[in-house]
Design an enzyme around this catalytic site. Structure first.
Site, PDB file in Angstrom:
ATOM      1  N   TYR A 161      20.846 -14.431   2.097  1.00 39.00           N
ATOM      2  CA  TYR A 161      22.221 -14.587   2.555  1.00 39.00           C
ATOM      3  C   TYR A 161      22.317 -14.466   4.074  1.00 39.00           C
ATOM      4  CZ  TYR A 161      27.320 -13.901   2.533  1.00 39.00           C
ATOM      5  OH  TYR A 161      28.679 -14.017   2.743  1.00 39.00           O
ATOM      6  N   ALA A 194      35.480  -7.896   3.702  1.00 42.23           N
ATOM      7  CA  ALA A 194      36.803  -8.300   3.220  1.00 42.23           C
ATOM      8  C   ALA A 194      36.846  -8.067   1.717  1.00 42.23           C
ATOM      9  CB  ALA A 194      37.080  -9.761   3.548  1.00 42.23           C
TER      10      ALA A 194
END
Length: 253
Positions: A161, A194
């Protein structure tokens, strides 16, 4: 303390915006909603057709087009479908991405390739398709990519990632130079944390607690707080910004 949700100010009035991976509960859905509130005509896409239809019904005045960003034919169909519906394309929000946690010692080629194909190469495919359309329209337009602070910072189990998001940052900078002569701006946001239901589902409570402690405000960002910065980058208020990666973070080392 979470701040009050701000009203729209027509920052995207008259613009046609495409948002990829918008069917969930995270940043993609939040930025689609914000673009609507800022006066844009919005096209949302996602590979999951049922969730896409549900999100379109929830948001209301949006046009939904299924799209798997690993498929070039579907990416082109997304752009073509937008043109068929609205006659033009002004803004692309590249939100599609795939994460996961796996040590390099155990990661397979397929696991590595899948994350890179969706997160980095998918962003490239959509960027290329949008740029060609912007040029055909006579120039102008904006692309906003969703990167991550993990493209800068090390975290165990995130090699695939992190590599993909670092690649998105590099793609943003280099493609911005390719596009500048056509009046197209390309920028990215790099959120730290988030919070949304899907993240909570795939991340351990211990890791989320540790990441939250690193945030100066003592909480994760709301997806709409990241979306606000993406809207700014898409708007004419960011007319002199290109090739930039804006950290949407209160995280400290």
């Amino acid at each position: 303390m979470i701040p009050s949700y701000p009203p729209g100010h027509d920052l995207l009035r008259g613009k046609v915006v495409v948002v990829t991976a918008a069917a969930g509960t995270g940043i993609g859905s939040a930025v689609a909603k914000r673009c609507l509130e800022e006066g844009a005509d919005v096209v949302i896409s996602d590979w999951h057709e049922r969730r896409l239809k549900e999100k379109a019904a929830e948001l209301g005045e949006v046009h939904a087009i299924p799209c798997d960003v690993t498929r070039e034919d579907q990416v082109q169909a997304l752009v073509d479908g937008t043109i068929d519906r609205f006659g033009r394309l002004d803004v692309l929000i590249n939100n599609a991405g795939l994460g996961g946690t796996k040590s390099v010692l155990e990661m397979t080629d397929d696991e590595w390739a899948k994350v890179l194909d969706i997160t980095l190469t998918g962003t490239f495919r959509c960027t290329r398709a949008a740029l060609k359309r912007f040029v055909a329209q006579g120039g102008g337009g904006a692309i906003v990519n969703n990167a991550s602070v993990i493209g800068w910072r090390a975290q165990a189990g995130q090699a695939h990632y992190a590599a993909a998001k670092a690649g998105v940052m590099a793609l943003t900078r280099c493609s911005a130079l390719d596009a500048a002569g056509h009046g197209v701006r390309i920028n990215a946001v790099a959120p730290s944390l988030a919070m949304h239901p899907f993240l909570a589902k795939v991340t351990s409570d211990e890791l989320l607690e540790d990441l939250t402690k690193r945030e100066a405000f003592g909480r994760a960002a709301e997806p709409w707080e990241v979306a606000n910065v993406m809207v700014f980058l898409a708007s004419d208020y960011a007319s002199y910004l290109t090739g930039e990666v804006v950290s949407v973070s209160s995280q400290h080392p």
